[in-house]
Each structure stands twice: as C-alpha cells, then as structure tokens.
Design an enzyme around this catalytic site. Structure first.
Site, PDB file in Angstrom:
ATOM      1  N   ASP A  27      -5.299   0.746   8.402  1.00 32.89           N
ATOM      2  CA  ASP A  27      -5.075   0.566   6.960  1.00 32.89           C
ATOM      3  C   ASP A  27      -5.713  -0.716   6.420  1.00 32.89           C
ATOM      4  O   ASP A  27      -5.696  -0.939   5.203  1.00 32.89           O
ATOM      5  CB  ASP A  27      -3.568   0.477   6.661  1.00 32.89           C
ATOM      6  CG  ASP A  27      -2.872   1.826   6.757  1.00 32.89           C
ATOM      7  OD1 ASP A  27      -3.567   2.859   6.783  1.00 32.89           O
ATOM      8  OD2 ASP A  27      -1.630   1.834   6.797  1.00 32.89           O
TER       9      ASP A  27
ATOM     10  N   LYS B  63       0.857  -1.198   0.000  1.00 31.39           N
ATOM     11  CA  LYS B  63       0.000   0.000   0.000  1.00 31.39           C
ATOM     12  C   LYS B  63       0.882   1.232   0.000  1.00 31.39           C
ATOM     13  O   LYS B  63       1.913   1.262   0.670  1.00 31.39           O
ATOM     14  CB  LYS B  63      -0.872  -0.025   1.262  1.00 31.39           C
ATOM     15  CG  LYS B  63      -1.485   1.298   1.636  1.00 31.39           C
ATOM     16  CD  LYS B  63      -1.259   1.697   3.106  1.00 31.39           C
ATOM     17  CE  LYS B  63       0.107   2.175   3.444  1.00 31.39           C
ATOM     18  NZ  LYS B  63       0.238   2.870   4.759  1.00 31.39           N
TER      19      LYS B  63
END
Ligand code: C5P
Length: 275
Positions: A136, A9
């Site tokens: 996240d 990410k």
C-alpha cells in the site's frame, strides 16, 4: 521543521483475483484517502532520533522495526545518508486496522526526506522504495484516489467526489496475512467500469468474509453503519477491521457517529471526508 500529513487510506472496493506464486495476491482496488490521519514531522538534528506521540502511540514500540525508520533507512540506501534527522510520528490512526496507518507513515517519511534532500516527489526511485516497503505504500506516496492493480502498486489516478465519511474501528487488530490466507480463492470478477463512485457502489471487498470469520465483531460494525440514516455505502476497508460509511450529507454522518459513540463508547470513530 517539515510537516507531512499521513492520511488514512481506504479501499472503497477491493477485488481479490488470484493467489500468486510469491504468496501475494493479484488485486484490483479503488484506493481513496481522507482528510485526517497521522502526522510525520522531520527536523534536522545533531543525531538521528525517532519518537511516537498521540493517542495510538502505545500500540507501537518506539524504535524497533517501525515502517518509519525502515523508510528512512531505505531512502538513505538509495539517495545517500544526508544529515541526521529526528522524526516524530503523531499516531492518531488505530494500528493494524486496514486503513494503511503504517503505510501512510512510511510514505509521509519518504515525502519528507525527499523534500529535505531536494528529491522530486515523483522521482521513480521513490516509488520503487515505497513498493519495497509494502503493497500500500506506493498508493500512500501518491496520496490521491487511484485504481491499484498487481499487489496494489500499479496505479491509475481517477477523480472522486469529496463525500463525508465515517470510519469505525471496534478495537480488534486483524493480521493482514491471516485474512488473505483465509480468502476462499474464488475469483468473483474485476472492478466494475465507471466513475469512482459507481466502482465503489457496485464493487465489493473480497476480504470482508474472511475478516468477519476471524473477527466477528466486524459484523456488528457493518450492521450499525449500514443501518445509519442517509448512508450510501458501508463496507470494510483493506483487511479490516476498520469499516467506513459514505454519506451525501455531513448531518447524516454526524448523527451516525453520535449513535455509534453512544452504543459503543469503546470503539474508535472518525468523522472525516474523502480527500
Ligand atoms: O505488502 P505488505 O507487507 O503490506 O503485505 C502484508 C501481507 O499481506 C503480505 O505478507 C501478504 O500475506 C498479504 N498481501 C497479499 N497480497 C497483496 C498484499 C498483501 O497476499 N496484494
């Protein structure tokens, strides 16, 4: 056997707006994913198992409190125990490095268990489990370019170009909580309005100054990436220390990677592209 990719990410921009009563921070961030990362494999078995392989396996301690086993246990708490399963994490992303390795692994575990159990990937209960595992993890569960608000769990999809990306980590781990705690509490304003690329180009990472103060090697990473030919943007991701550079051309990305590998053979470099 079920194979679930757990891609890295990136926060193409990360604006920290406020410190909250609960100790977390209000964010506005542009999440993006790349084509490469860790891999999670799940196979039905006689008894549960968990193993870690790959170049960064040594950075993690087997069973313990890994986010993968926590994701498995949280999934079972909501959807029932199901059959025993062995899970293998093939660890290619550096640990504690701002590119969501642990979060991506947890999200891939949830996706894999959902496939095994016939749970729809967009089941709201799955996102709720993800949010409980880390800020996240909901973004990693969706695994596409999105604007994240709140702790990072309120998500809005946005399209992004599949640009070549170079990721560089200097081998220093940075603790996320310490970087947030060192933020100066100055709200520098919202994400710019526009398409994903202009948000990235006109945005900031507000965690860069506190992370650079805690880990000055990040200065050297950003200096090398920023000086590369054809670079559109060089920035730190998340709470660091991994930094990324966006390019228009694969050739420029390759030249930058070669130069950094020659100058800093001990650093981790990944040539990839936005997914
Ligand atoms: O949610 P997660 O466990 O990944 O967050 C790790 C740490 O990062 C939190 O304990 C908190 O200190 C910090 N954090 C924060 N604000 C966010 C996300 C994370 O302060 N939005």
């Amino acid at each position: 056997m079920i194979v679930e990719p757990a891609p890295a990410k990136l926060n193409l921009a990360l604006h920290v707006r406020a410190r909250r009563e609960d100790g977390y921070h209000e964010l506005e961030t542009l999440f993006a994913f790349v084509r490469d990362g860790d891999t999670i494999r799940l196979a039905p078995a006689e008894r549960d198992g968990f193993a870690i392989t790959g170049p960064f396996a040594a950075g993690l301690d087997g069973e313990g409190d890994n986010l993968v086993t926590r994701a498995r246990d949280a999934f079972r708490g909501v959807f029932g125990a199901g059959e025993p399963v062995t899970i293998t994490l093939d660890k290619h992303l550096p640990v504690a490095s701002g590119i969501g390795g642990g979060s991506a692994d947890a999200a891939a575990t949830l996706r894999g268990l959902a496939r095994l159990a016939g749970v729809r990937p967009d089941d709201p209960a799955l996102s709720a489990i993800a949010a409980g595992l880390g800020s996240d993890v909901p973004a990693c569960l969706a695994g596409r370019t999105m604007i994240g608000r709140g702790r990072g769990e309120r998500l809005t999809p946005i399209d992004a170009p599949a640009l070549p990306v170079l990721l560089v980590n200097p081998g220093v781990g940075v603790a996320t909580a310490a970087v947030f705690a060192a933020w100066d509490r100055v709200d520098r304003g919202p994400l710019p309005v526009g398409d994903a690329l202009s948000i990235a180009l006109d945005g900031r990472n507000d965690l860069e100054p506190p992370a650079r103060a805690l880990a000055p090697t990040i200065d050297a990473v950003l200096a090398l990436l920023g000086a590369a030919g054809g670079v559109k943007l060089a920035r730190m991701s998340g709470s660091g220390a991994t930094c990324f550079a966006l390019f228009d051309r694969v050739k420029d990305r390759a030249a930058a990677a070669a130069a950094i590998r020659a100058a800093q053979p001990g650093w981790w470099c990944l040539e990839t592209a936005l997914a």
